[in-house]
Design an enzyme around this catalytic site. Structure first.
Site, short mmCIF file in Angstrom:
data_model
loop_
_atom_site.label_atom_id
_atom_site.label_comp_id
_atom_site.label_asym_id
_atom_site.label_seq_id
_atom_site.Cartn_x
_atom_site.Cartn_y
_atom_site.Cartn_z
N CYS A 1 41.81 28.53 65.45
CA CYS A 1 41.36 28.34 66.84
C CYS A 1 42.10 29.29 67.79
CB CYS A 1 41.52 26.87 67.24
SG CYS A 1 40.51 26.44 68.68
N HIS B 1 38.92 23.41 62.81
CA HIS B 1 40.08 22.54 62.59
C HIS B 1 39.82 21.64 61.39
CE1 HIS B 1 42.08 23.54 66.37
NE2 HIS B 1 40.92 23.45 66.97
#
Length: 509
Positions: free
Chosen positions: A334, A447
Site C-alpha cells: 500500500c 493488505h
C-alpha cells in the site's frame, strides 16, 4: 431487543479490546447470538468489509470471535490520525474529511451520535447481546461533555459497565478508585463490577487489595485476569508494537526487517510472517537497528509523503538502497508500495501539507493522491511472480484494498504478476502489483496477501534456498490458528471471571 454489557477502562491499552473479544467468544460458545460494538475507534489499523466500508480492526477480531462477518455497524465512527493533531473522520465506513482534534471534540463528535444510535438500533434488532467497548477512560473530564464512546453510550442504553484496570503497568488500585471518584453519580451507578487485568504471579497475594477495593468503592471485583503472552489475535493499533516480543535472532533462519515509519498503518499485514517458526521479524526505527535482513518490508502508511521524507531524513532510505544493491529483496504494501515508485504527488494536500516528494525510484511508476478513497475486499491470483529468480504462483489470495492514490506506470520493464479476479463480490480481471524485472523489488496494494498460507511459505522458501537452507513444507492454517487463539482466550477468561455474575447482570436488564 438485545441486552447489553460494556467494558470501560481506567486508561487506554488496559485490555478492553481483548476482554470484549473474550466475552464475545464465551457467549458465542454458549449459544448466544452476540455482537461486538464500539461507537468510536481511533486507529490506523483498519479493515474493509465485504461491501467496501472501512472499520477498526479490533472489532473485526471481536466479530470473528463471535462467529460473525464484520460489518460497519460494529464501529460506526473511525478516526484515522493523519498528523498535526488531526484525523480523517470515517462515518459508517465512508471518509467525510479531515478535522483537527480541537474541532472534532468541540461539538462535531456529538453530531455523530445519531449515527451511533442508528447502528445500535440495527444491532439491537438482530442480536441477543451486544458487548460494547469504550475508549480511553470515562474519567477524562476535558472530553466528557462531547464523549460519544463511553458513558454517553452506557447511559443511552442503560448498559451495565465493567471497569478494567491494567495491574501490569502499576497503579491499578488508584486508577480504579480515582476513575470512580471522577464519574457523575448516575455514571458510577452503572458500574456493576471491577476487573483487574494482566496479573502476574500468585493471585492469593492480591486478596488484601481486592478486599480494599470492594470496601472502598462498594463495587465487586468480578475477575483477576492473568497476563497472556502471544495471544495470536490481531492488535488494534501501533501502540501494541511496543509489546511485541522478538524471537532470539540466533534461533531463526530468516530475518525480516519492517520499517516502522511514524504513520505506519495495518501492521497486521506482517503478523503471519512474524509467527512463522523460522522467521525473526523486527521493526526498524533507525539505522542502528537495521541489521542484516534477508527481506525488507515497507508497511502501509496514513501519510505516505511524510513517511517517505522520514525514511530519507533518518538515513534508512540509504540503508535500503545499499541492501537492495547487495541482493536483499524489498517488498512494499500500500503506502510502502507507493514509496517504491519515482514520485509521490499530493496536489490537493489530501494527506499532508507537502505537494509531494520523490520516491525510492525502484519501480517505474508514480502515484498521485486524489480526494476519493478506494476500499474493497478482493480475491486475486498470483501468476509467475519472479521473486529473486524463482517463479511463485498461487490462487485465491484474499485481502482488501484501502488507499487514496492513483498509480500510473511508465514503460514496460516492470511486471504485474497479480490479477484481481473479484472485487466487492463482482468478477473482474484487473492487473495489480508490480515487480521489478530482476525480482528484487515488489509492491502491492492488497493488505492481508501474506495471510495465504501457501503463498507466504513459498516466498519464505525462496529466501531459505538463497541462504543454502532446505525449503519447509507448509503445515499451517492461519484460520485454524486464529480460532484456537480465540478459544484459548475464552478458556482463560472464563476461568478467571465470575461468569455467573456476568450472566446475572445481563439477565437483569
Amino acid at each position: 431487543m438485545a441486552n447489553c454489557i460494556m467494558m470501560q477502562g481506567t486508561s487506554s491499552h488496559v485490555g478492553k479490546s481483548i476482554l470484549v473479544t473474550a466475552l464475545c467468544r464465551i457467549l458465542y460458545q454458549d449459544g448466544v447470538h452476540v455482537v461486538p460494538f464500539k461507537a468510536q475507534n481511533m486507529a490506523l489499523n483498519s479493515y474493509v468489509t465485504r461491501d467496501g466500508k472501512e472499520m477498526g480492526r479490533a472489532q473485526v477480531a471481536q466479530a470473528e470471535a463471535a462467529g460473525l462477518e464484520p460489518m460497519v455497524e460494529m464501529n460506526p465512527v473511525l478516526l484515522k490520525p493523519t498528523g498535526n493533531a488531526s484525523s480523517q473522520i470515517v462515518v459508517m465506513g465512508q471518509p467525510v474529511g479531515n478535522m483537527s482534534a480541537k474541532d472534532y471534540h468541540k461539538g462535531y463528535s456529538v453530531k455523530l451520535f445519531g449515527h451511533v444510535k442508528e447502528a445500535l438500533a440495527k444491532l439491537q434488532d438482530e442480536y441477543d447481546t451486544i458487548v460494547i467497548e469504550g475508549a480511553g477512560s470515562p474519567a477524562e473530564v476535558n472530553l466528557h461533555d462531547n464523549d460519544i464512546v463511553n458513558m454517553r453510550v452506557a447511559k443511552y442504553l442503560n448498559a451495565p459497565v465493567f471497569l478494567i484496570a491494567d495491574i501490569d503497568r502499576g497503579g491499578a488500585l488508584a486508577s480504579l478508585v480515582g476513575t470512580l471518584e471522577l464519574l457523575e453519580d448516575d455514571e458510577r451507578d452503572l458500574v456493576k463490577g471491577l476487573i483487574i487485568n494482566k496479573f502476574r504471579g500468585d493471585v492469593t497475594l492480591l486478596k488484601p487489595a481486592v478486599d480494599f477495593l470492594e470496601k472502598k468503592t462498594g463495587k465487586p471485583v468480578l475477575g483477576i485476569i492473568p497476563h497472556l503472552d502471544n495471544l495470536g489475535i490481531d492488535d488494534e493499533d501501533s501502540v501494541s508494537l511496543e509489546d511485541k516480543p522478538e524471537k532470539e535472532k540466533a534461533q531463526a533462519d530468516l530475518h525480516v526487517a519492517v520499517m516502522r515509519t511514524p504513520k505506519i498503518s495495518n501492521f497486521t499485514d506482517f503478523d503471519a510472517i512474524a509467527s512463522e517458526k523460522d522467521v525473526s521479524l523486527h521493526y526498524v526505527t533507525d539505522v542502528e537497528n537495521f541489521g542484516h535482513p534477508d527481506l525488507i518490508m515497507l508497511p502501509g502508511s496514513k501519510n505516505t509523503t511524510e513517511d517517505m521524507l522520514w525514511l530519507r531524513s533518518s538515513g534508512l532510505e540509504e540503508k535500503i538502497r545499499e541492501a537492495v544493491e547487495a541482493g536483499t529483496p524489498l517488498i512494499g504494501i500500500c503506502g510502502g508500495y507507493q514509496m517504491l515508485g519515482k514520485e509521490i504527488r499530493d496536489p490537493h494536500h489530501t494527506e499532508s501539507e507537502h505537494d509531494g516528494t520523490t520516491g525510492l525510484g525502484f519501480l517505474d511508476m508514480a502515484t498521485t493522491f486524489i480526494e476519493s478513497k478506494l476500499t474493497s475486499q478482493v480475491t486475486a491470483d498470483c501468476h509467475d511472480w519472479n521473486f529473486m529468480g524463482t517463479k511463485i504462483s498461487a490462487k485465491d489470495l484474499h485481502g482488501y484494498e484501502i488507499h487514496m492514490g492513483e498509480t500510473e506506470f511508465f514503460g514496460d520493464k516492470d511486471e504485474h504478476p497479480i490479477t484481481i479476479t473479484e472485487r466487492r463480490g463482482e468478477k473482474c480481471a484487473v492487473e495489480e502489483g508490480t515487480s521489478r524485472a530482476d525480482g528484487m523489488v515488489f509492491g502491492t496494494y492488497i493488505h492481508g496477501i501474506f495471510d495465504h498460507d501457501e503463498f507466504r511459505r513459498a516466498m519464505l522458501n525462496v529466501l531459505r534456498v538463497k541462504k543454502g537452507l532446505e525449503p519447509l513444507e507448509n503445515t499451517r492454517s492461519l484460520f485454524a490458528e486464529k480460532q484456537r487463539a480465540y478459544d484459548r482466550l475464552a478458556e482463560t477468561v472464563r476461568a478467571n471471571l465470575d461468569m455467573d455474575k456476568v450472566r446475572e447482570i445481563l439477565a437483569a436488564q
